[in-house]
Design a protein around this motif. Structure first.
Motif, mmCIF file in Angstrom:
data_model
loop_
_atom_site.group_PDB
_atom_site.id
_atom_site.type_symbol
_atom_site.label_atom_id
_atom_site.label_comp_id
_atom_site.label_asym_id
_atom_site.label_seq_id
_atom_site.Cartn_x
_atom_site.Cartn_y
_atom_site.Cartn_z
ATOM 1 N N GLU A 57 0.830 -1.203 0.000
ATOM 2 C CA GLU A 57 0.000 0.000 0.000
ATOM 3 C C GLU A 57 0.867 1.256 0.000
ATOM 4 O O GLU A 57 0.510 2.265 -0.625
ATOM 5 C CB GLU A 57 -0.934 -0.013 1.207
ATOM 6 C CG GLU A 57 -1.983 -1.116 1.158
ATOM 7 C CD GLU A 57 -2.871 -1.098 2.390
ATOM 8 O OE1 GLU A 57 -3.198 0.007 2.872
ATOM 9 O OE2 GLU A 57 -3.232 -2.184 2.873
ATOM 10 N N ALA A 58 1.988 1.195 0.712
ATOM 11 C CA ALA A 58 2.909 2.337 0.700
ATOM 12 C C ALA A 58 3.422 2.590 -0.710
ATOM 13 O O ALA A 58 3.465 3.742 -1.177
ATOM 14 C CB ALA A 58 4.082 2.065 1.646
ATOM 15 N N GLU A 59 3.796 1.529 -1.391
ATOM 16 C CA GLU A 59 4.293 1.681 -2.757
ATOM 17 C C GLU A 59 3.238 2.305 -3.664
ATOM 18 O O GLU A 59 3.540 3.174 -4.482
ATOM 19 C CB GLU A 59 4.709 0.320 -3.303
ATOM 20 C CG GLU A 59 5.281 0.377 -4.707
ATOM 21 C CD GLU A 59 5.686 -0.981 -5.219
ATOM 22 O OE1 GLU A 59 6.622 -1.047 -6.040
ATOM 23 O OE2 GLU A 59 5.069 -1.995 -4.817
ATOM 24 N N ALA A 60 1.994 1.889 -3.508
ATOM 25 C CA ALA A 60 0.918 2.460 -4.328
ATOM 26 C C ALA A 60 0.777 3.957 -4.069
ATOM 27 O O ALA A 60 0.584 4.751 -5.007
ATOM 28 C CB ALA A 60 -0.397 1.733 -4.037
ATOM 29 N N SER A 61 0.886 4.368 -2.792
ATOM 30 C CA SER A 61 0.780 5.796 -2.466
ATOM 31 C C SER A 61 1.935 6.589 -3.058
ATOM 32 O O SER A 61 1.737 7.667 -3.633
ATOM 33 C CB SER A 61 0.752 5.996 -0.944
ATOM 34 O OG SER A 61 -0.461 5.538 -0.392
ATOM 35 N N PHE A 62 3.150 6.048 -2.946
ATOM 36 C CA PHE A 62 4.313 6.760 -3.476
ATOM 37 C C PHE A 62 4.243 6.855 -5.001
ATOM 38 O O PHE A 62 4.617 7.880 -5.579
ATOM 39 C CB PHE A 62 5.603 6.070 -3.038
ATOM 40 C CG PHE A 62 5.839 6.086 -1.555
ATOM 41 C CD1 PHE A 62 5.545 7.214 -0.799
ATOM 42 C CD2 PHE A 62 6.348 4.973 -0.904
ATOM 43 C CE1 PHE A 62 5.761 7.243 0.575
ATOM 44 C CE2 PHE A 62 6.560 4.981 0.468
ATOM 45 C CZ PHE A 62 6.266 6.118 1.201
ATOM 46 N N LYS A 63 3.796 5.803 -5.647
ATOM 47 C CA LYS A 63 3.680 5.842 -7.107
ATOM 48 C C LYS A 63 2.611 6.839 -7.545
ATOM 49 O O LYS A 63 2.782 7.551 -8.545
ATOM 50 C CB LYS A 63 3.375 4.454 -7.648
ATOM 51 C CG LYS A 63 4.570 3.512 -7.636
ATOM 52 C CD LYS A 63 4.247 2.184 -8.288
ATOM 53 C CE LYS A 63 5.496 1.311 -8.393
ATOM 54 N NZ LYS A 63 5.202 -0.009 -9.008
ATOM 55 N N GLU A 64 1.509 6.901 -6.815
ATOM 56 C CA GLU A 64 0.483 7.896 -7.146
ATOM 57 C C GLU A 64 1.030 9.305 -6.936
ATOM 58 O O GLU A 64 0.764 10.214 -7.739
ATOM 59 C CB GLU A 64 -0.770 7.677 -6.291
ATOM 60 C CG GLU A 64 -1.911 8.612 -6.671
ATOM 61 C CD GLU A 64 -3.171 8.391 -5.854
ATOM 62 O OE1 GLU A 64 -4.106 9.217 -5.973
ATOM 63 O OE2 GLU A 64 -3.233 7.405 -5.085
ATOM 64 N N ALA A 65 1.798 9.486 -5.852
ATOM 65 C CA ALA A 65 2.412 10.793 -5.612
ATOM 66 C C ALA A 65 3.359 11.166 -6.738
ATOM 67 O O ALA A 65 3.371 12.310 -7.211
ATOM 68 C CB ALA A 65 3.171 10.772 -4.277
ATOM 69 N N LEU A 66 4.147 10.206 -7.199
ATOM 70 C CA LEU A 66 5.077 10.484 -8.291
ATOM 71 C C LEU A 66 4.316 10.846 -9.558
ATOM 72 O O LEU A 66 4.743 11.732 -10.313
ATOM 73 C CB LEU A 66 5.962 9.254 -8.535
ATOM 74 C CG LEU A 66 7.108 9.416 -9.526
ATOM 75 C CD1 LEU A 66 8.065 10.512 -9.071
ATOM 76 C CD2 LEU A 66 7.860 8.100 -9.693
ATOM 77 N N GLY A 67 3.198 10.194 -9.793
ATOM 78 C CA GLY A 67 2.394 10.534 -10.958
ATOM 79 C C GLY A 67 1.819 11.929 -10.889
ATOM 80 O O GLY A 67 1.623 12.588 -11.913
ATOM 81 N N ARG A 68 1.555 12.416 -9.680
ATOM 82 C CA ARG A 68 1.001 13.767 -9.527
ATOM 83 C C ARG A 68 2.080 14.847 -9.552
ATOM 84 O O ARG A 68 1.757 16.032 -9.707
ATOM 85 C CB ARG A 68 0.242 13.880 -8.204
ATOM 86 C CG ARG A 68 -1.045 13.094 -8.134
ATOM 87 C CD ARG A 68 -1.910 13.660 -7.024
ATOM 88 N NE ARG A 68 -3.004 12.787 -6.653
ATOM 89 C CZ ARG A 68 -3.968 13.135 -5.802
ATOM 90 N NH1 ARG A 68 -3.943 14.333 -5.238
ATOM 91 N NH2 ARG A 68 -4.926 12.291 -5.498
ATOM 92 N N ALA A 69 3.328 14.466 -9.379
ATOM 93 C CA ALA A 69 4.415 15.448 -9.243
ATOM 94 C C ALA A 69 4.845 15.984 -10.600
ATOM 95 O O ALA A 69 6.001 15.885 -11.001
ATOM 96 C CB ALA A 69 5.601 14.819 -8.519
ATOM 97 N N THR A 70 3.896 16.553 -11.318
ATOM 98 C CA THR A 70 4.160 17.088 -12.655
ATOM 99 C C THR A 70 3.534 18.469 -12.785
ATOM 100 O O THR A 70 2.629 18.839 -12.032
ATOM 101 C CB THR A 70 3.568 16.170 -13.746
ATOM 102 O OG1 THR A 70 2.151 16.048 -13.548
ATOM 103 C CG2 THR A 70 4.193 14.792 -13.694
ATOM 104 N N ASP A 71 4.018 19.226 -13.763
ATOM 105 C CA ASP A 71 3.431 20.526 -14.029
ATOM 106 C C ASP A 71 2.355 20.376 -15.110
ATOM 107 O O ASP A 71 1.990 19.259 -15.484
ATOM 108 C CB ASP A 71 4.507 21.539 -14.435
ATOM 109 C CG ASP A 71 5.275 21.098 -15.676
ATOM 110 O OD1 ASP A 71 4.774 20.221 -16.417
ATOM 111 O OD2 ASP A 71 6.370 21.626 -15.916
#
Length: 907
Positions: free
Chosen positions: A563-577
């Motif tokens: 579940e932690a990995e899923a959260s971090f991957k979603e965060a990385l996907g949002r970290a865009t302009d």
């Protein structure tokens, strides 16, 4: 005016790019061919092997020696594709430099069709690596020209230039034109024959070239003797010759002028400038002086700046200056944009200050207004600052500050904010808050940052929400957790829910510190999760990314790695302009993902993610990279690179000291050092650390105290001390505090630390010869660890854990998982019992079977094993069957575990 906007989307671009910087000046029809220099340039791009014989051509000389003209003439004759970038002071920011460099490369005809510009999953060297790798795949020769390279001097940009030179594919040749040598490995390139150099002495006009120039380009009929005298007096300086030629027009006594011409360059240029200006009409003189403040000239821009306007319009004046060779250079094919010769512009500006100093401010203000209308806000801000129109500049900065922060152009933003007087900043709480955060990320002492904020509070007539949110961030960085919630509540009372940055910060911090105890036991109904998935969380990058990372960190503490990995991957996907490019905050989830990959023994993936994560967060400020270096130290140790682990720790310590890190950061760095010391067997260093932190002889009842921050860190410190006790062979001491530690974290649902405590207890009981309790605790740890993929947590415990894992595998306690963990261990010396067992094998393994077994231990497939050993897959399977029978196991994992326990795996 569309010309300023017609460009591809650059990396993290906050503003449109000036495409005029991407055009090579067009050679003039009356130019003087300099065949000797053109031949030198050709030497640098001779084909050799798979590409160019040399990497770099360096053209270095003071202003006015025709560097740009020479390169423009040369590339006009080239058949190979050329990317051109004219650098200026605005590019002295690594992000902007990379944006323009990428745009220049994309101008190449083969680039858009054959390549995709990297979507910025790294920064700095990572982006250059992706670009250069893709260019190398084209296997097509190309030339990259960087003109006016002296105008960028920031260390970060210079580092990128050095990396570019060091890693150029053989199909790329770099040309740098500059007034001063950049800090590149010039001596090394020269020694290796990879450098072509053209310097001041070679750029000087010869007598023959000077005669041709004066006659053809300047339409002057000088005798060879007079031309030689003028060349001697100017020392072949092209700008001086040109100035002299302009001065001599409409003179009848050319010989007398030449003989009277004398003096140093500076005085000659002053004299000639007077001559040039005096021979222009009053209208042109006014135009030249007023527009000298501009780096680039266009008709509409000059119309907006000059007052009064030229009678026939500014475009007509620019074309006249171009036709009469009066120190202007066209920058595009349509001749919509021009620039003055750099030296000519400098001298015009000096004359402007001497003659009309009162006009300078208004000229810059008019330029700022025009750039604002064209949505070129960076240029507008620069002119407003030069004009000392600080209120206007502050208003413009407020419009772009958030975009610059998210795109990591922090060097630019901090430069602008530092240029504003304190009296202006104090009346603009949003900018003051941004400045405080930049100072914080840049490693400024907390007391200095707090003093800036307090000055703004004192000057303001109200408690601004932005300031309160910034104070909450400062409190968080300083470990003053008790202040965070009151400050965020005060901020939210005044900030409006407009999706802005500071409202998002306040909302994030408030929800983060309002997580109920139920959430710590795994329940999902938390304010933080609700905020992440709210409209505000969806539209605000900072809030969404940090909230998801906080949620992922919580899952890590709960031992829920998937579940932690899923959260971090979603965060990385949002970290865009808005253009889909990654922003600096992407470094936070990348660092966490690197930690996860290390724990799962995916070490190459972990290295890639941690390296990129460190690069990314460091764009905000060096202090933000401390956590990344601590994670990198643990990875290096897992890779067997002890010196590398120490080096990463030392970098974290250096940053903490240099930037006056908080006590919390200092304690985290010290704890990480203690873990590495324990893993490397330096138990005396661990004892000194434990003594300094009051861990030795600590009453276990302390764990029941509600000591907030201190307790939060103490749990992890005790786990490190427990690891050291196990590795040093002091199991009873370890058990004295591991039991209460487990009770404490289990009650809180913190099974990430609970699994480690169970495993350490198991290893300690094993050292005491208490097999039953050891296997019981190991089985409890396995039950939680196996579904989540824990590996390194067990591997770090060394030989005591390895021996226990052998027993678990043989005792049918998660045998496949135990075997997988054993396969991750480095080579261990087998125990005497194992050595005796190896002698009782039904039949010893053959040499070929040992080779197959070694390949299996590396994780190679049957096909890969067959290729390595030059045998068929069928033969590999036959050998594997024999190995299973001799070892009395049923699969590959058990075979590796059994072989390790018996000490028969080849080194």
């Amino acid at each position: 005016m569309d010309q300023t906007r017609e460009t591809t989307t650059p990396l993290r671009q906050a503003e449109p790019l000036l495409t005029s910087k991407l055009y090579a000046p067009r050679p003039r029809p009356d130019r003087i061919p300099r065949l000797r220099l053109l031949q030198r340039l050709d030497e640098g791009v001779r084909q050799g092997g798979d590409g160019f014989a040399r990497k770099l051509t360096l053209i270095s000389a003071p202003a006015g020696y025709g560097k740009t003209t020479l390169v423009a003439d040369w590339i006009a004759r080239m058949e190979k594709p050329v990317a051109w970038l004219s650098l200026d002071e605005g590019d002295d920011d690594p992000v902007r430099f990379l944006a323009y460099l990428t745009a220049a490369l994309r101008s190449l005809p083969q680039f858009p069709s054959a390549l995709e510009v990297p979507d910025v999953r790294g920064t700095g060297q990572t982006i250059l690596t992706l670009l250069l790798n893709q260019i190398a795949e084209l296997q097509r020769p190309m030339i990259l020209v960087l003109d006016d390279a002296h105008r960028v001097g920031a260390p970060a940009v210079q580092d990128l230039l050095t990396f570019l030179v060091d890693n150029l594919p053989p199909t790329v040749h770099l040309v740098i034109a500059t007034r001063a040598d950049p800090p590149l490995p010039i001596a090394r390139l020269r020694a290796r024959g990879q450098l072509t150099e053209i310097r001041q002495a070679e750029l000087r006009f010869t007598d023959a070239e000077a005669i041709a120039f004066l006659r053809k380009a300047m339409d002057l009929d000088l005798t060879p003797e007079d031309a030689a005298v003028l060349t001697e007096r100017t020392e072949g300086w092209i700008a001086g010759l040109q100035m002299a030629a302009v001065s001599m027009r409409q003179r009848d006594d050319l010989g007398h002028f030449v003989r009277a011409f004398a003096g140093s360059h500076r005085y000659v240029m002053d004299y000639l400038l007077e001559e040039v200006l005096q021979r222009q009409s009053a209208e042109v003189q006014t135009f030249l002086l007023q527009t000298s403040i501009l780096d680039r000239l266009s008709g509409p821009l000059c119309d907006a700046v000059s007052a009064p306007h030229p009678r026939d319009g500014s475009q007509a004046v620019l074309e006249h200056l171009d036709q009469t060779n009066l120190f202007v250079t066209p920058l595009d094919d349509r001749r919509a944009w021009y620039r003055y010769h750099r030296l000519f512009a400098d001298l015009l500006q000096r004359q402007l200050l001497q003659r009309y100093p009162e006009q300078v401010t208004n000229l810059h203000r008019r330029a700022s207004a025009w750039y604002e209308e064209e949505d070129l806000l960076s240029e507008s801000i620069e002119h407003a600052l030069v004009a000392t129109d600080f209120e206007r500049a502050a208003t413009l900065i407020e419009r772009v500050a958030e975009r610059l922060m998210m795109r990591s152009e922090v060097a630019t933003l901090r430069k602008w904010l530092d240029a504003l007087p304190g009296s202006v900043l104090e009346q603009r709480p949003g900018l003051s808050a941004y400045q405080a955060w930049l100072l914080l990320l840049g490693g400024e002492p907390l007391r200095d940052v707090e003093s800036r904020i307090e000055a703004c509070r004192a000057a303001a007539d109200r408690e601004a929400g932005e300031i309160q949110a910034a104070r909450a961030l400062i409190a968080l960085f300083g470990g003053q957790i008790y202040r965070v919630v009151p400050l965020t509540e005060a901020a939210l009372e005044t900030l409006t829910d407009d999706g802005g940055f500071w409202y998002a910060v306040a909302s994030w911090l408030h929800s983060l510190f309002q997580i109920p105890e139920a959430a710590l036991r795994g329940e999902d109904a938390t304010p933080l999760k609700q905020l992440i998935h709210s409209p505000l969380g969806a539209q605000n990058v900072f809030l969404g990314v940090m909230g998801l990372c906080n949620l992922g960190e919580l899952r890590l503490k709960q031992g829920r790695l998937r579940e932690a990995e899923a959260s971090f991957k979603e965060a990385l996907g949002r970290a865009t302009d808005r253009e889909g490019q990654r922003v600096p905050i992407a470094g936070v989830p990348l660092t966490w993902l690197g930690e996860l990959a290390r724990e799962r023994n995916e070490l190459s993936t972990a290295e890639r993610q941690l390296t990129e994560g460190i690069e990314r967060v460091a764009e905000w400020g060096p202090i933000a990279a401390i956590d990344g270096y601590l994670a990198l130290a643990r990875l290096r140790q897992a890779q067997g690179d002890g010196p590398g682990a120490v080096a990463a720790l030392e970098e974290a310590e250096r940053l903490a000291v240099m930037f006056d890190a908080t006590d919390m950061d200092d304690h985290m760095v010290a704890m990480s050092r203690a873990r590495i010391d324990a893993l490397q067997g330096d138990f005396e260093a661990v004892a000194r650390w434990a003594g300094s932190r009051g861990l030795l002889g600590l009453d276990p009842a302390y764990l029941q105290l509600d000591a907030a921050t201190e307790l939060h860190l103490r749990k992890y410190e005790l786990a490190v001390l427990g690891l050291a006790c196990v590795l040093e062979g002091r199991p009873r001491e370890a058990l004295s505090f591991l039991e209460p530690l487990l009770d404490h974290v289990a009650a809180k649902g913190r099974w990430g630390l609970g699994i480690e405590a169970l495993a350490l207890q198991a290893a300690a009981h094993h050292l005491l010869g208490e097999t039953g309790p050891a296997l019981t605790r190991l089985e409890r740890a396995f039950a939680r660890a196996k579904p989540e993929g824990y590996v390194q947590l067990f591997v770090e415990m060394g030989e005591p854990m390895a021996q226990l894992l052998y027993q678990a595998a043989e005792g049918d306690i998660f045998p496949e998982y135990a075997g997988r963990l054993l396969a991750a261990f480095p080579e261990l010396t087998p125990s005497p019992v194992a050595q005796q067992q190896s002698q009782r094998l039904i039949e010893p393994l053959s040499e070929r079977e040992l080779e197959v077994l070694a390949a299996v231990a590396e994780g190679l497939s049957n096909h890969e094993t067959a290729e390595r050993l030059y045998i068929s897959e069928r033969t590999v399977k036959w050998h594997a069957s024999n190995i299973y029978g001799k070892l009395q196991v049923s699969n590959r994992t058990e075979a590796v575990a059994k072989a390790r326990s018996l000490g028969i795996l080849p080194k």
